[in-house]
Enzyme design. Structure first.
Site, PDB file in Angstrom:
ATOM      1  N   HIS A  29     -14.580  -3.257 -13.918  1.00  0.00           N
ATOM      2  CA  HIS A  29     -15.791  -3.899 -14.096  1.00  0.00           C
ATOM      3  C   HIS A  29     -15.957  -5.192 -14.998  1.00  0.00           C
ATOM      4  CE1 HIS A  29     -19.847  -4.332 -15.821  1.00  0.00           C
ATOM      5  NE2 HIS A  29     -20.217  -3.521 -14.727  1.00  0.00           N
ATOM      6  N   GLU A  39     -19.923  -7.778  -7.669  1.00  0.00           N
ATOM      7  CA  GLU A  39     -20.698  -8.136  -8.849  1.00  0.00           C
ATOM      8  C   GLU A  39     -20.548  -9.455  -9.249  1.00  0.00           C
ATOM      9  OE1 GLU A  39     -22.520  -4.034 -10.582  1.00  0.00           O
ATOM     10  OE2 GLU A  39     -20.518  -4.573 -11.666  1.00  0.00           O
TER      11      GLU A  39
END
Ligand code: PGA
Length: 234
Positions: A90, A154
């Site tokens: 992430h 993302e």
């Protein structure tokens, strides 16, 4: 293919929050949509998943197994708590120093222990080129065989900002990710993540994404459920 909705709770929640969230989510009736719930490690033991469309995930994993690693969580421990998926790489971890090499090692440890990696990739700013996607995808897959990785596109600038890319940009990014993974022999499911909410998810569903990685909206369980039902009914 079933759509996938992943809740990334980040460093949020409490025993009360997760008890009430799972009660509601366990009751959901879904056919074509699967959910993965990714709480912080300490809350994993509180989850009793009783819905065939729902699975447990986590937000990180150790890149080493059976080594001296103070503070790390091994895949074997995650197996004990029924964890089936793990978010890896992430941007909030990459910005804390996580490298492509560590992402690759984590993908490998996850896969070798039956945990499906959800690898996050994305460009830093709105103006950035998408070249970084090829680099991040190639690095993530370079240590593993026989895996079914999931990717989450993302864009870093879209996370928590309320801004989203156009559907055309999402499709361009997804096609780079797909092509790169295919070159290495993988046919990957690809999610979109970054500021998805009840107002914009229908527009985002018009992209080629196979589902969503959700941050902020996961913390409002009723909104999360409405969005998931919306995905199911689209
Ligand atoms: P957001 O976060 O939905 O709050 O933008 C997404 C994520 O960080 O995975």
């Amino acid at each position: 293919m079933h759509k996938l909705v992943v809740a990334n709770y980040k460093m949020n929640g409490s025993v009360d929050f997760y008890s009430s969230a799972q009660k509601k989510i366990n009751k959901l009736k879904l056919k074509d949509t699967n959910i993965v719930l990714c709480p912080p490690f300490v809350y994993l033991p509180f989850f009793k998943i009783k819905n065939k469309n729902v699975a447990l995930g986590c937000q990180d994993i150790s890149n080493k197994v059976n080594k001296k690693c103070t503070g790390q969580i091994s895949p074997l421990m995650l197996n004990e708590f029924g964890v089936k998926y793990c978010i890896i790489g992430h941007s909030e971890r990459r910005s804390n120093g996580e490298t492509n090499i560590q992402v690759c090692e984590k993908v490998k440890t996850a896969c070798e222990n039956g945990i499906v990696p959800i690898v996050c990739v994305g460009e830093e700013s709105k103006a950035s080129k998408l070249d970084v996607l090829e680099e991040q995808v190639t690095a993530a897959l370079s240590g593993s065989n026989n895996i079914t990785p999931i990717f989450a596109y993302e864009p870093v600038w879209a996370i928590g900002s309320g801004e989203i890319p156009t559907v055309a940009k999402i499709n361009k990014a997804l096609s780079i990710i797909k092509k790169t993974a295919k070159k290495l022999g993988y046919n990957s499911q690809i999610l979109y993540g970054g500021s998805v909410n009840l107002q914009n998810y229908k527009e985002l569903l018009a992209s080629n994404a196979d589902g969503f990685l959700l941050g902020g909206i996961s913390l409002n369980v009723d909104d999360f459920i409405s969005l998931t039902k919306g995905v199911e009914n689209e």
